[in-house]
Design a protein around this motif. Structure first.
Motif, PDB file in Angstrom:
ATOM      1  N   ARG A  15       0.847  -1.187   0.000  1.00  0.00           N
ATOM      2  CA  ARG A  15       0.000   0.000   0.000  1.00  0.00           C
ATOM      3  C   ARG A  15       0.883   1.238   0.000  1.00  0.00           C
ATOM      4  N   GLY A  16       0.532   2.206  -0.837  1.00  0.00           N
ATOM      5  CA  GLY A  16       1.303   3.441  -0.925  1.00  0.00           C
ATOM      6  C   GLY A  16       1.458   3.881  -2.366  1.00  0.00           C
ATOM      7  N   PHE A  17       2.357   4.816  -2.578  1.00  0.00           N
ATOM      8  CA  PHE A  17       2.584   5.440  -3.879  1.00  0.00           C
ATOM      9  C   PHE A  17       3.970   5.040  -4.371  1.00  0.00           C
ATOM     10  N   HIS A  18       4.036   4.482  -5.582  1.00  0.00           N
ATOM     11  CA  HIS A  18       5.265   3.876  -6.082  1.00  0.00           C
ATOM     12  C   HIS A  18       5.587   4.380  -7.486  1.00  0.00           C
ATOM     13  N   ILE A  52       0.759  11.432 -11.914  1.00  0.00           N
ATOM     14  CA  ILE A  52       2.114  11.907 -12.212  1.00  0.00           C
ATOM     15  C   ILE A  52       2.472  12.941 -11.160  1.00  0.00           C
ATOM     16  N   ASN A  53       3.665  12.779 -10.575  1.00  0.00           N
ATOM     17  CA  ASN A  53       4.122  13.756  -9.595  1.00  0.00           C
ATOM     18  C   ASN A  53       5.618  13.604  -9.360  1.00  0.00           C
ATOM     19  N   GLU A  54       6.108  14.180  -8.294  1.00  0.00           N
ATOM     20  CA  GLU A  54       7.522  14.257  -7.903  1.00  0.00           C
ATOM     21  C   GLU A  54       8.210  12.892  -7.983  1.00  0.00           C
ATOM     22  N   ASN A  55       9.350  12.843  -8.688  1.00  0.00           N
ATOM     23  CA  ASN A  55      10.051  11.570  -8.834  1.00  0.00           C
ATOM     24  C   ASN A  55      11.371  11.504  -8.075  1.00  0.00           C
ATOM     25  N   ALA A  56      11.696  12.529  -7.315  1.00  0.00           N
ATOM     26  CA  ALA A  56      13.008  12.570  -6.670  1.00  0.00           C
ATOM     27  C   ALA A  56      12.949  12.264  -5.175  1.00  0.00           C
ATOM     28  N   LYS A  94     -10.463   6.488  -3.209  1.00  0.00           N
ATOM     29  CA  LYS A  94      -9.137   7.034  -3.541  1.00  0.00           C
ATOM     30  C   LYS A  94      -8.818   6.838  -5.021  1.00  0.00           C
ATOM     31  N   ALA A  95      -9.159   5.662  -5.547  1.00  0.00           N
ATOM     32  CA  ALA A  95      -8.889   5.393  -6.961  1.00  0.00           C
ATOM     33  C   ALA A  95      -9.676   6.352  -7.850  1.00  0.00           C
ATOM     34  N   SER A  96     -10.917   6.645  -7.491  1.00  0.00           N
ATOM     35  CA  SER A  96     -11.703   7.591  -8.283  1.00  0.00           C
ATOM     36  C   SER A  96     -11.155   9.009  -8.171  1.00  0.00           C
ATOM     37  N   LEU A  97     -10.691   9.378  -6.998  1.00  0.00           N
ATOM     38  CA  LEU A  97     -10.118  10.716  -6.821  1.00  0.00           C
ATOM     39  C   LEU A  97      -8.822  10.899  -7.618  1.00  0.00           C
ATOM     40  N   MET A  98      -7.985   9.871  -7.647  1.00  0.00           N
ATOM     41  CA  MET A  98      -6.680   9.966  -8.309  1.00  0.00           C
ATOM     42  C   MET A  98      -6.786   9.738  -9.812  1.00  0.00           C
ATOM     43  N   GLY A  99      -7.602   8.783 -10.236  1.00  0.00           N
ATOM     44  CA  GLY A  99      -7.798   8.528 -11.658  1.00  0.00           C
ATOM     45  C   GLY A  99      -7.222   7.208 -12.128  1.00  0.00           C
ATOM     46  N   ALA A 100      -7.792   6.727 -13.249  1.00  0.00           N
ATOM     47  CA  ALA A 100      -7.418   5.428 -13.788  1.00  0.00           C
ATOM     48  C   ALA A 100      -6.390   5.510 -14.909  1.00  0.00           C
ATOM     49  N   LEU A 121       2.209   4.432  -9.437  1.00  0.00           N
ATOM     50  CA  LEU A 121       1.140   3.493  -9.151  1.00  0.00           C
ATOM     51  C   LEU A 121       0.699   3.802  -7.731  1.00  0.00           C
ATOM     52  N   CYS A 122      -0.563   4.082  -7.550  1.00  0.00           N
ATOM     53  CA  CYS A 122      -1.116   4.389  -6.235  1.00  0.00           C
ATOM     54  C   CYS A 122      -1.870   3.148  -5.765  1.00  0.00           C
ATOM     55  N   GLU A 123      -1.265   2.411  -4.882  1.00  0.00           N
ATOM     56  CA  GLU A 123      -1.876   1.178  -4.372  1.00  0.00           C
ATOM     57  C   GLU A 123      -2.649   1.527  -3.109  1.00  0.00           C
ATOM     58  N   HIS A 124      -3.967   1.366  -3.175  1.00  0.00           N
ATOM     59  CA  HIS A 124      -4.822   1.787  -2.074  1.00  0.00           C
ATOM     60  C   HIS A 124      -5.280   0.635  -1.184  1.00  0.00           C
ATOM     61  N   ARG A 125      -4.878  -0.584  -1.498  1.00  0.00           N
ATOM     62  CA  ARG A 125      -5.266  -1.743  -0.691  1.00  0.00           C
ATOM     63  C   ARG A 125      -4.065  -2.237   0.109  1.00  0.00           C
ATOM     64  N   ASN A 126      -4.347  -2.828   1.257  1.00  0.00           N
ATOM     65  CA  ASN A 126      -3.264  -3.419   2.045  1.00  0.00           C
ATOM     66  C   ASN A 126      -2.660  -4.612   1.311  1.00  0.00           C
ATOM     67  N   TYR A 127      -3.491  -5.380   0.637  1.00  0.00           N
ATOM     68  CA  TYR A 127      -3.037  -6.559  -0.105  1.00  0.00           C
ATOM     69  C   TYR A 127      -3.703  -6.563  -1.478  1.00  0.00           C
ATOM     70  N   GLY A 128      -3.328  -5.608  -2.315  1.00  0.00           N
ATOM     71  CA  GLY A 128      -3.963  -5.449  -3.621  1.00  0.00           C
ATOM     72  C   GLY A 128      -3.552  -6.479  -4.646  1.00  0.00           C
ATOM     73  N   GLY A 129      -2.387  -7.058  -4.481  1.00  0.00           N
ATOM     74  CA  GLY A 129      -1.894  -8.024  -5.453  1.00  0.00           C
ATOM     75  C   GLY A 129      -1.309  -7.351  -6.680  1.00  0.00           C
TER      76      GLY A 129
END
Length: 140
Positions: A15-18, A52-56, A94-100, A121-129
């Motif tokens: 879970r998190g932003f990758h 799309i956002n900060e990559n550093a 969260k997925a709807s707010l961020m976009g597909a 990739l914004c993973e919003h599940r604890n175990y999204g797979g």
């Protein structure tokens, strides 16, 4: 005009932003054949998203996760859709707010991102797979 499309499967992420920019580009080397065009990346899931956002600085990704959890908390008493656990409905919101999907210009065979931009990739599940993406590149 040239069109290239691939469906790819990403590894499972916590879970998190990758950042996944490098992985996306490696999956569609045909972008080198495009001088002027677009790359669209679409995620085939309702509990993960793309942006799309900060990559550093990795603290930006941590702050995104923290802020989204404040904006869309788990265990809100008004959630009805909780079949898959407390992160289920918040992940959908969260997925709807961020976009597909994200769209990026291709210039001279490369993504024309800003210096500090990357695809998340914004993973919003604890175990999204693992997650599936459809990557489409097109242009002249």
């Amino acid at each position: 005009m040239k069109f290239f499309q691939k469906e790819v499967k990403l590894q499972a992420f916590a879970r998190g932003f990758h950042l996944i920019t490098t992985e996306v580009v490696s999956k569609i080397p045909e972008i080198k054949e495009i001088n002027i065009g677009q790359l669209q990346v679409f995620i085939k899931h309702t509990s993960a998203s793309l942006t799309i956002n900060e990559n550093a600085d990795p603290t930006v990704r941590q702050d995104f996760e923290s802020h989204m959890n404040v904006m869309v908390p788990e265990d809100a008493p008004y959630y009805i859709h909780t079949y898959e656990g407390p992160d289920d409905m918040p992940a959908h919101i969260k997925a709807s707010l961020m976009g597909a999907s994200v769209q990026i210009p291709i210039t001279n065979g490369k993504l024309n991102l800003g210096t500090w931009q990357g695809i998340y990739l914004c993973e919003h599940r604890n175990y999204g797979g693992s997650r599936k993406l459809v990557i489409t590149a097109y242009g002249n």
